[in-house]
Write a protein that holds these residues in place. Structure first.
Motif, PDB file in Angstrom:
ATOM      1  N   UNK A 128     -36.318  26.265 -63.264  1.00 18.18           N
ATOM      2  CA  UNK A 128     -36.885  25.431 -63.933  1.00 18.18           C
ATOM      3  C   UNK A 128     -37.587  24.363 -63.086  1.00 18.18           C
ATOM      4  N   UNK A 129     -38.136  25.203 -62.170  1.00 17.06           N
ATOM      5  CA  UNK A 129     -38.648  25.066 -60.919  1.00 17.06           C
ATOM      6  C   UNK A 129     -38.913  26.398 -60.284  1.00 17.06           C
ATOM      7  N   UNK A 130     -39.967  26.164 -58.745  1.00 15.21           N
ATOM      8  CA  UNK A 130     -39.732  27.284 -57.959  1.00 15.21           C
ATOM      9  C   UNK A 130     -38.931  27.550 -56.787  1.00 15.21           C
ATOM     10  N   UNK A 131     -38.726  28.454 -56.273  1.00 19.03           N
ATOM     11  CA  UNK A 131     -37.952  28.702 -55.636  1.00 19.03           C
ATOM     12  C   UNK A 131     -37.696  27.559 -54.099  1.00 19.03           C
ATOM     13  N   UNK A 132     -38.709  26.674 -53.612  1.00 15.40           N
ATOM     14  CA  UNK A 132     -39.230  26.238 -52.555  1.00 15.40           C
ATOM     15  C   UNK A 132     -39.642  24.740 -53.306  1.00 15.40           C
ATOM     16  N   UNK A 133     -39.527  23.913 -54.019  1.00 13.98           N
ATOM     17  CA  UNK A 133     -40.194  22.918 -54.375  1.00 13.98           C
ATOM     18  C   UNK A 133     -40.842  22.561 -53.807  1.00 13.98           C
ATOM     19  N   UNK A 200     -45.177  33.295 -50.529  1.00 12.44           N
ATOM     20  CA  UNK A 200     -43.875  33.832 -50.552  1.00 12.44           C
ATOM     21  C   UNK A 200     -43.215  33.033 -51.354  1.00 12.44           C
ATOM     22  N   UNK A 203     -43.606  34.252 -55.315  1.00 10.56           N
ATOM     23  CA  UNK A 203     -42.861  35.874 -54.768  1.00 10.56           C
ATOM     24  C   UNK A 203     -41.815  35.518 -55.274  1.00 10.56           C
ATOM     25  N   UNK A 204     -41.114  35.082 -54.191  1.00 15.19           N
ATOM     26  CA  UNK A 204     -39.961  34.396 -54.382  1.00 15.19           C
ATOM     27  C   UNK A 204     -39.696  33.902 -55.706  1.00 15.19           C
ATOM     28  N   UNK A 207     -38.900  36.491 -58.037  1.00 16.57           N
ATOM     29  CA  UNK A 207     -38.139  38.008 -57.629  1.00 16.57           C
ATOM     30  C   UNK A 207     -36.942  37.322 -58.359  1.00 16.57           C
ATOM     31  N   UNK A 208     -36.464  35.794 -57.833  1.00 14.56           N
ATOM     32  CA  UNK A 208     -34.983  35.962 -57.625  1.00 14.56           C
ATOM     33  C   UNK A 208     -35.375  34.190 -59.312  1.00 14.56           C
ATOM     34  N   UNK A 209     -35.940  34.245 -59.849  1.00 17.36           N
ATOM     35  CA  UNK A 209     -34.849  33.391 -60.867  1.00 17.36           C
ATOM     36  C   UNK A 209     -35.817  33.716 -61.879  1.00 17.36           C
ATOM     37  N   UNK A 579     -29.326  20.645 -62.341  1.00 10.81           N
ATOM     38  CA  UNK A 579     -29.508  20.181 -60.985  1.00 10.81           C
ATOM     39  C   UNK A 579     -30.725  20.197 -60.326  1.00 10.81           C
ATOM     40  N   UNK A 580     -32.065  19.531 -59.939  1.00  9.64           N
ATOM     41  CA  UNK A 580     -33.157  18.923 -59.670  1.00  9.64           C
ATOM     42  C   UNK A 580     -33.244  18.663 -58.205  1.00  9.64           C
TER      43      UNK A 580
ATOM     44  N   UNK C   1     -33.832  23.417 -61.625  1.00  9.41           N
ATOM     45  CA  UNK C   1     -33.510  24.045 -60.964  1.00  9.41           C
ATOM     46  C   UNK C   1     -32.893  25.409 -60.994  1.00  9.41           C
ATOM     47  N   UNK C   2     -32.308  26.823 -60.719  1.00 14.65           N
ATOM     48  CA  UNK C   2     -30.823  27.136 -60.539  1.00 14.65           C
ATOM     49  C   UNK C   2     -30.449  27.038 -59.424  1.00 14.65           C
ATOM     50  N   UNK C   3     -31.321  25.966 -58.401  1.00 11.99           N
ATOM     51  CA  UNK C   3     -30.547  25.571 -57.166  1.00 11.99           C
ATOM     52  C   UNK C   3     -28.678  25.470 -57.624  1.00 11.99           C
ATOM     53  N   UNK C   4     -27.940  25.995 -58.611  1.00 13.07           N
ATOM     54  CA  UNK C   4     -26.604  25.423 -59.361  1.00 13.07           C
ATOM     55  C   UNK C   4     -25.730  25.690 -58.464  1.00 13.07           C
ATOM     56  N   UNK C  18     -26.748  29.624 -53.610  1.00 10.90           N
ATOM     57  CA  UNK C  18     -27.996  30.405 -54.259  1.00 10.90           C
ATOM     58  C   UNK C  18     -28.877  30.132 -53.337  1.00 10.90           C
ATOM     59  N   UNK C  22     -31.784  32.206 -51.343  1.00 12.47           N
ATOM     60  CA  UNK C  22     -33.410  31.888 -51.876  1.00 12.47           C
ATOM     61  C   UNK C  22     -33.289  32.259 -50.216  1.00 12.47           C
ATOM     62  N   UNK C  23     -33.181  31.321 -49.491  1.00  9.82           N
ATOM     63  CA  UNK C  23     -34.244  30.959 -48.181  1.00  9.82           C
ATOM     64  C   UNK C  23     -34.389  32.130 -47.272  1.00  9.82           C
ATOM     65  N   UNK C  25     -34.030  34.962 -48.641  1.00 10.76           N
ATOM     66  CA  UNK C  25     -34.998  36.628 -48.997  1.00 10.76           C
ATOM     67  C   UNK C  25     -36.269  35.406 -48.840  1.00 10.76           C
ATOM     68  N   UNK C  26     -36.707  34.578 -48.805  1.00  7.40           N
ATOM     69  CA  UNK C  26     -38.293  33.877 -48.357  1.00  7.40           C
ATOM     70  C   UNK C  26     -38.474  34.109 -46.770  1.00  7.40           C
ATOM     71  N   UNK C  29     -39.334  37.687 -46.168  1.00  5.32           N
ATOM     72  CA  UNK C  29     -41.347  37.666 -46.423  1.00  5.32           C
ATOM     73  C   UNK C  29     -41.940  37.441 -45.652  1.00  5.32           C
TER      74      UNK C  29
END
Ligand code: HEM
Ligand SMILES: [Cu+2]
Lengths: 650, 102, 203
Positions: A128-133, A200, A203-204, A207-209, A579-580, C1-4, C18, C22-23, C25-26, C29
């Motif tokens: 739904x978005x990137x790891x760190x919007x 970064x 990549x995350x 890898x994760x989403x 959740x957004x 996003x799956x910041x559920x 979650x 993510x944080x 792991x980031x 990196x």
């Protein structure tokens, strides 16, 4: 400092630019005010953290930069068309090739590709978005402000003129006094922060989403290429950061890293620059490979031939690209063992590249090929890129490179790889994914016309340069004598350059034309696509997927379609709230402050640099205390949105 | 997860701490108070430093928790890149300096 | 996003959401990128050793005593920082905060000795402008020192948040990440100690 030193004066070309900048600023402010769009601009764009909107802003900026870099190119061609031409003097010419190269690589090619990554990657992996919007917005704004900082140099203070490679001692204080070179250092530094964060972030994300079921070996090829690109960014950009910082210390704080005096070592700059620089050229080609893979597979109606070989070859390229950098300065005097080692690694990198070419050809083989603009760009890429690659291998032979180095042969090589690789890919990607974002296609007739003009122009412009190189014409000369015999080929090249410019104008016009006249696409899947981004409606709702898809293999959307499973029925489906993340004004403000800090350093106004840096720290503290919990989209709202976007489809 | 490191005495940390002090002193001794050749000294103290870095990563930084695999991979890959940058630069630059002075 | 924000109670507090996973792991990196950054600074330092112009050399100025003090302070701070996380995992906010404060004080102590050392060198005629060697020295050490200063400021912010919001999955994650950063600075210092000081005194 006097005002007439601050603003660049005395050149009619630059006065013209001043006027047009002021007029367009006034125009923009007028339109925004007249239609009461300021608030809209702030809420919808400046503070957005939506990857699709950020992607669009990246691409718009990149197209603007392509225009700026293209004007530089036209000026250079105009100057070189005739021998002993006096249209531009040598120092002006130096500035123009410097800004051309820097802008095209750092502020055009990379942001264009990163823009496409922004739009496409989350959709391709079912996220739904990137790891760190939030960081994604920081990335965009630091890139944008860095680009602006670099670009204002030609009206305020003067442009850098030591080449995009900025070799010392040319770029040192003695030979390049004044703010020009500082603009290069600070502009790239500010933009570099954003690039590293993008690396970064994506990549995350990758890898994760990924959606459930999408294993690494089921990822679309563009996503794969983006992941590998991120790895290159993460490890290459810190090197650039340091190299730029060291030169900044030399120039502003009197250090002696690269100076001729007091033990400094100019060659160290070249070494550090290329440790970043070679991975950088792969940063701008790997996503291009990914784009061509998607386009060729979609329009051959086949899955990609040799998927695994494609992946492994990219991994190998990523590893090798960190151990080839010396091929950029074979002639600087390392001994035979060093040069041979780097010769070999460089030639080795052509092997995985060749593997990829064969995979594309075999994907085409026996495919039910559909020709359209995106596909044309991809088809033209293959032969043109091969020419660039083969001449690269010629350059890779250290002994032969003593002949080719810094001639037009080299210029032809890297334009063949960069234009027929990266630029064609940007256009292919633009035509291919444009309907996903805007809900209508770009006009095919105009698309094909612009394609032919541009591609013919490109080859007419750059193929002769190989022969100019053989004839001994060095790069970066502002003029040449008549008896050199270089006139004819230069004139031909200039004709090609004009054709490319016409092609570019038609592409931009096509965007305007299509916005006005193109009909809306009926479905989110106008190309009969294979990957998940095509399963969403067009334009994509801001949460991307009402329901996260399940993936059972490669080309998941193709599978769904083949099995005749219908797309999700909004009324039946059990949806959950989504959740957004919230919008934030911090990224823009922080980046504007970075811009001011950079500007202060450019002119060595320390008070300004320090004040703005403190401002940056304050925004970071504010961010740290921001709970940033995001918000939920309720099921009813999702249904409402989905009904609306899908209604058009019937 | 590290072995039930909750509520108990932080053995990991104490051992790690003692080891890092000891290794530091050992490198000082080897570097300054033995008469080994420079090359030998360099190899030994650099190895000791790498061991110490490993202690930080594995005993203090919980590298194997969370995305353990990806984290270890990141560190190993970065170490390789670091070595390429340092050793490569030294090799290339020394070679150029050498041919300049000939 | 799956910041559920589903909480996974089987994990330590800092890994429960979650977003936290993510944080963290980031951040690992990001540390990888930092290794490339310091690698470049080390490479620069090594190729510029011996390029002294007319300035003093390292063997004249480096003193084992001061360097050892700095090293032990930093090693100890890494240890106290580790204990802080250990306390956090026992659910003790107080323990976490106390050990963090100790860590910060040690960090400040380190900076004190480092700055004193720099001032001493400058008095002896070795500054950023003296020669290529000292440019590289001050930049490498200065970058590390700037990281330590940043770490202290950052830790202060997290202490305030711990005091205000208590120990929850967000503050625990932030505390964990700053601890990674702090240990990492110790790793860098180990290589500075070995590559800069010990080698500088030997050669
Ligand atoms: C088959 C793979 C390739 C090989 C063997 C190769 C080889 C080389 C060599 C040896 C040089 C240095 C020549 C000299 O300075 O005398 C060079 C320069 C260059 N290459 Fe390539 N190359 C390859 C692919 C690429 C790709 C894919 C790109 C970018 C998309 C690229 C971009 C450049 C650029 C920008 C330069 C010149 C930079 C400058 O001096 O301003 N190359 N290449
Ligand atoms: Cu290269």
């Amino acid at each position: 400092m006097q005002l007439d030193e601050f603003f660049v004066t005395g050149d009619p070309l630059i006065y013209g630019a001043d006027v047009s900048i002021i007029l367009s600023l006034i125009g923009i402010i007028f339109v925004l005010t007249k239609y009461k769009k300021w608030k809209w601009l702030w809420n919808e764009w400046l503070t957005t953290v939506d990857h699709k909107k950020l992607g669009v802003m990246y691409i718009i900026s990149a197209v603007l930069m392509l225009f700026r870099g293209g004007v530089d190119a036209m000026l250079m061609r105009a100057q070189l068309t005739l021998p002993n031409n006096e249209f531009l003097d040598s120092s002006h010419y130096n500035e123009i090739f410097t800004t051309h190269g820097t802008i095209m690589i750092i502020f055009m090619a990379m942001p264009f590709l990163i823009g496409l990554m922004n739009v496409v990657v989350p959709l391709q992996i079912g996220a739904r978005d990137v790891a760190y919007p939030f960081l994604n917005a920081v990335s965009f704004w630091t890139f944008f402000m860095g680009a602006m900082l670099f670009n204002i140099s030609f009206i305020i203070g003067g442009s850098p003129s030591a080449g995009w490679t900025s070799y010392v001692p040319m770029a040192g204080n003695e030979l390049s006094p004044g703010p020009g070179q500082n603009y290069y250092l600070l502009g790239l530094q500010v933009a570099g922060i954003g690039t590293l964060l993008t690396g970064i972030n994506f990549l995350v994300t990758i890898l994760k989403m990924r959606a459930p079921g999408m294993t690494l070996m089921r990822m679309p090829m563009f996503t794969w290429s983006s992941a590998i690109t991120c790895v290159l960014i993460i490890f290459a950009f810190p090197v650039l950061t340091v190299a730029l910082a060291l030169m900044t210390l030399d120039r502003i704080f009197g250090a002696h890293f690269f100076t001729l005096m007091d033990g400094g070592m100019p060659m160290l700059w070249a070494n550090l620059f290329w440790i970043w620089g070679h991975p950088e050229v792969y940063i701008v080609i790997l996503p291009a490979f990914g784009i061509f893979s998607e386009v060729i597979s979609t329009f051959s109606r086949k899955n990609l031939f040799g998927y695994k070989a494609m992946v492994y070859s990219m991994v190998v390229i990523a590893l090798l690209s960190f151990i080839v950098w010396v091929h950029h300065f074979f002639t600087m005097g390392a001994d035979a063992s060093v040069n041979s080692f780097f010769s070999l690694t460089t030639m080795a990198i052509a092997i995985p590249t060749g593997v990829k070419i064969f995979n594309w050809l075999l994907t085409l083989y026996k495919g039910r090929i559909k020709i359209n603009t995106a596909m044309l760009w991809s088809l033209a890429f293959i032969p043109n890129f091969v020419i660039g690659g083969v001449t690269g291998v010629m350059l890779a032979m250290a002994a032969a490179d003593y002949q080719y180095h810094n001639t037009y042969f080299l210029v032809a090589h890297f334009h063949y790889v960069l234009i027929s690789g990266t630029v064609y890919a940007c256009f292919a990607g633009l035509y291919y994914w444009y309907p996903k974002v805007f809900g209508h296609k770009l006009n095919e007739t105009l698309g094909k016309i612009s394609f032919w003009i541009f591609v013919i122009g490109f080859n007419v412009c750059f193929f002769p340069m190989y022969f100019l190189g053989f004839a001994g014409m060095p790069r970066r000369v502002h003029t040449y004598a008549e008896d050199t015999g270089w006139f004819e080929l230069n004139a031909v090249a200039s004709v090609g350059g004009v054709l490319m410019a016409i092609g570019f104008v038609i592409i931009v016009y096509n965007i305007y034309y299509s916005i006005r006249y193109a009909e809306r696409v009926k479905t989110g899947d106008p190309w009969d696509g294979r990957t998940l981004e095509w399963s969403t409606p067009a334009p994509v709702p801001y949460y991307n997927f009402a329901k996260i898809p399940d993936v059972h293999g490669l080309d998941p959307y193709w599978q769904i379609k083949k099995e005749g499973k219908q797309e999700l029925d909004i009324e039946e489906e059990r949806l959950e709230q989504i959740h957004m993340p919230d919008n934030s004004g911090v990224p823009v403000i922080m980046s504007v402050l970075l811009f001011i800090a950079g500007f202060g350093l450019v002119f060595e106004w320390m008070w300004m640099a320090i004040a703005a840096t403190i401002g940056v720290i304050v925004t970071m503290i504010m961010r740290s205390f921001d709970p940033d919990e995001g918000h939920h989209v309720e099921v009813e709202e999702i249904k409402e949105i989905e009904r609306n976007v899908r209604r058009k489809e019937d | 997860m590290t072995q039930n490191s909750h509520s108990n005495f932080p053995w990991n940390h104490v051992i790690g701490f003692i080891l890092s002090i000891a290794l530091t002193l050992l490198s000082v001794w080897i570097a300054l108070y033995t008469s080994l050749s420079i090359t030998a000294i360099i190899w030994i103290i650099v190895s000791l430093a790498i061991i110490q870095a490993g202690i930080q990563l594995f005993m203090f930084m919980h590298i194997r928790e969370g995305e353990g695999g990806a984290q270890v991979f990141t560190m190993v890959y970065s170490a390789i890149i670091g070595v390429i940058i340092v050793a490569g630069t030294i090799w290339v630059i020394n070679s150029m300096m050498h041919s300049m002075s000939m | 996003m799956s910041h559920d924000e589903a909480i996974d109670p089987n994990q330590p507090l800092e890994f429960q959401t979650e977003k936290s996973r993510l944080n963290i792991l980031g951040f690992w990196i990001f540390l990888g990128a930092e290794i490339a950054l310091f690698g470049t600074l080390f490479a620069t330092y090594f190729v510029l050793t011996g390029r002294l112009a007319d300035g003093p050399g390292p063997s004249e100025l480096f003193e084992l005593r001061g360097v050892l003090i700095e090293t032990f302070i930093l090693l100890t701070s890494s240890f106290t920082c580790g204990i802080a996380i250990h306390e956090m995992r026992r659910g003790s906010r107080k323990g976490l905060m106390i050990w963090f404060i100790l860590t910060m004080l040690l960090g400040l102590g380190f900076l004190y000795f480092e700055i004193e050392e720099f001032i001493h060198y400058i008095h002896e005629g070795a500054s950023l402008q003296t020669s290529a060697f000292w440019s590289a020295f001050f930049t490498l050490l200065g970058t590390h020192g700037a990281h330590v200063s940043l770490g202290i400021g950052w830790m202060t912010m997290i202490l305030i948040q711990l005091a205000r919001n208590g120990l929850n999955s967000t503050t625990a994650r932030k505390a964990f990440i700053i601890s990674l950063y702090w240990h990492f600075l110790d790793v860098v210092w180990i290589f500075i100690f070995t590559g800069v000081y010990l080698l500088g005194m030997v050669m």
